[in-house]
Design an enzyme around this catalytic site. Structure first.
Site, PDB file in Angstrom:
ATOM      1  N   GLU A  31      23.296  36.646  16.843  1.00  0.00           N
ATOM      2  CA  GLU A  31      23.831  36.917  18.172  1.00  0.00           C
ATOM      3  C   GLU A  31      24.074  38.412  18.436  1.00  0.00           C
ATOM      4  O   GLU A  31      25.193  38.816  18.805  1.00  0.00           O
ATOM      5  CB  GLU A  31      25.103  36.094  18.400  1.00  0.00           C
ATOM      6  CG  GLU A  31      24.809  34.600  18.360  1.00  0.00           C
ATOM      7  CD  GLU A  31      25.993  33.720  18.769  1.00  0.00           C
ATOM      8  OE1 GLU A  31      27.115  34.245  18.908  1.00  0.00           O
ATOM      9  OE2 GLU A  31      25.782  32.505  18.950  1.00  0.00           O
ATOM     10  N   GLU A  49      21.604  27.469  16.338  1.00  0.00           N
ATOM     11  CA  GLU A  49      22.958  26.934  16.507  1.00  0.00           C
ATOM     12  C   GLU A  49      22.995  26.185  17.832  1.00  0.00           C
ATOM     13  O   GLU A  49      22.478  26.673  18.830  1.00  0.00           O
ATOM     14  CB  GLU A  49      24.032  28.026  16.583  1.00  0.00           C
ATOM     15  CG  GLU A  49      24.297  28.803  15.331  1.00  0.00           C
ATOM     16  CD  GLU A  49      25.406  29.837  15.548  1.00  0.00           C
ATOM     17  OE1 GLU A  49      26.222  29.656  16.490  1.00  0.00           O
ATOM     18  OE2 GLU A  49      25.449  30.820  14.804  1.00  0.00           O
TER      19      GLU A  49
END
Length: 493
Positions: free
Chosen positions: A159, A278
């Protein structure tokens, strides 16, 4: 209205749902409760890969600088890496390697994320970072074999489009990190899989992916897959040791799954595998919704259909062995896991266990059901409901008679979170309470025979509030001996 299920398959059910599962930080795998939990998950579900943060963080101890002979040197130590990966392979699961976070002795700054302080700043020496990546990947190849490690995707960071995970969310700095890392991985062996950018969903995600795609294309940087994440929760409303959040409709997750392929269509990256490394409803590891029956029913259409959109989508995470916001304060604390500590199954665990029992031939699918058949002719129905309603199916079956078994979780069954509440929500349940919670976590189960008329079975289900149910229908092969006389058995006159 009865739904007429076709006799011939309409498609094939992929196993993208079990291709990967998430985990807490890498070194948690050294703990007994972690390995016991993963062993249970592998027995009943059987994921192929596992992904988590922190492989290169200080807690794993790979990057070990020292001074000798008046010079700074670096030892790369794999003591913990070997123990964890060996345990994974013994349990039939392989790493989905995430390269991160930055060792503190190599970092340019002291910005960290999580309670366990993963450093999220760029390296102060690009050659030293490349040496760390090269040594780590080469060690995996040397220890486990090139043929094995070729099957382990290697993802660069986590991220980076969020300031919490990458200093200033600096895309140029991430592009350099990706370029150095990907080229280094390919120096070990050109057939190793490397990819990214593992971006978080949000308003800037599309722009980030577009810039990343343009960068790797213009500079001919190696890329074998594209990765991103998917969550459907709103802003966190904090309470002590937890949060509450609203959830967007579950279809929002499927839309996020589809976004990379839509965005990359017509570019040189079109056609690359897409991995959702995810996904969950909430992005918080302390949101009570994760523990509920509602959560299983909410995610059921996503798990049932996600494989039509991506090559893998990784549930975040398999266990509540997870400490991003600190050590959990209670057994049920809203953790991401399919299992709590001490291996108590949540309703969403059963959603995955039910998926593991489906066939691979899709006969029918709808807004609240998926009907499959396996090579032996066994028909399985996965059905779900947020609100109570009937489901009536006409199912083809090549048999004279049929046996049906049904397993269900809903507000009144397979719901250990509800039982824990009825106990008074003990923070540290005693052994007897743990036993009661494990029993409460088991699905409601029933069975009966069904008539087969003109090659079809009529199945009538009433789905309860927040239910996920699995029905298995198989042909009966009657092996009753000729002397069987049930009416002579007391109680069966």
């Amino acid at each position: 209205m009865r739904i007429h299920v076709p006799e011939l398959p309409t498609g094939r059910l992929t196993d993208a749902w079990r291709a990967c599962v998430g985990t807490g930080r890498f070194d948690l795998a050294l703990r007994r409760d972690y390995q016991d939990s993963l062993a249970l998950v592998q027995r009943e579900i059987g994921f192929r890969h596992i992904r988590g943060h922190g492989l290169l963080s200080d807690g794993v101890g790979v990057h070990r600088p020292y001074e000798y002979g008046g010079a700074r040197r670096v030892l790369h130590s794999f003591t913990y890496v070997d123990q964890v990966v060996d345990a994974y392979l013994d349990l039939g699961i392989r790493p989905f390697v995430e390269l991160g976070f930055m060792p503190s002795a190599l970092a340019t700054g002291d910005q960290t994320v999580f309670w366990w302080r993963g450093n999220v700043t760029p390296p102060r020496s690009w050659p030293e970072w490349a040496d760390l990546v090269r040594s780590t990947v080469q060690h995996l190849v040397d220890r486990y074999g090139l043929a094995e490690v070729r099957g382990w995707p290697i993802e660069v960071w986590n991220e980076p489009n969020l300031t919490q995970f990458w200093q200033d969310a600096d895309s140029d700095a991430y592009h350099r990190l990706y370029e150095v890392t990907a080229n280094t991985v390919k120096e070990v062996d050109a057939s190793l899989q490397v990819g990214g950018p593992a971006i978080s969903p949000g308003s800037e995600a599309d722009e980030w992916l577009a810039r990343f795609a343009e960068f790797v294309t213009d500079k001919s940087v190696p890329i074998d897959f594209v990765s991103r994440h998917a969550y459907s929760s709103g802003p966190a409303q904090h309470v002590p040791f937890g949060v509450h959040q609203t959830l967007a409709p579950a279809a929002t997750l499927l839309d996020q799954f589809a976004q990379p392929r839509r965005q990359l269509a017509g570019t040189p990256l079109a056609g690359l595998p897409v991995h959702i490394t995810e996904f969950n409803s909430s992005y918080r590891p302390d949101n009570p919704v994760h523990d509920t029956a509602y959560h299983a029913a909410y995610l059921a259409p996503v798990v049932a259909a996600g494989g039509d959109l991506v090559d893998s989508f990784s549930y975040w995470t398999f266990s509540d062995m997870f400490e991003e916001v600190g050590v959990p304060t209670a057994l049920f604390h809203g953790g991401f896991g399919l299992l709590t500590h001490r291996q108590i199954k949540k309703p969403t665990y059963h959603l995955y266990a039910f998926m593991a029992r489906l066939g691979d031939q899709i006969l029918a699918r709808g807004a609240d059901h998926l009907v499959t058949r396996d090579a032996d002719g066994r028909v399985t129905v996965l059905a779900w409901a947020l609100d109570p309603h009937p489901l009536r199916l006409s199912i083809p079956l090549d048999a004279a008679s049929a046996f049906m078994s049904r397993s269900s979780v809903h507000e009144e069954a397979g719901n250990a979170w509800a039982a824990w509440g009825e106990m008074g929500r003990p923070q540290s349940p005693r052994r007897q309470q743990l036993d009661a919670l494990r029993e409460a976590a088991e699905p409601a189960r029933s069975h009966r025979s069904l008539p087969v008329v003109a090659g079809r079975v009529d199945l009538d289900l009433t789905l309860a509030r927040h239910e996920v149910t699995l029905v298995e229908i198989s042909a009966v092969r009657d092996e009753t001996p000729p002397w069987w006389d049930e009416i002579r058995i007391p109680g069966h006159e």
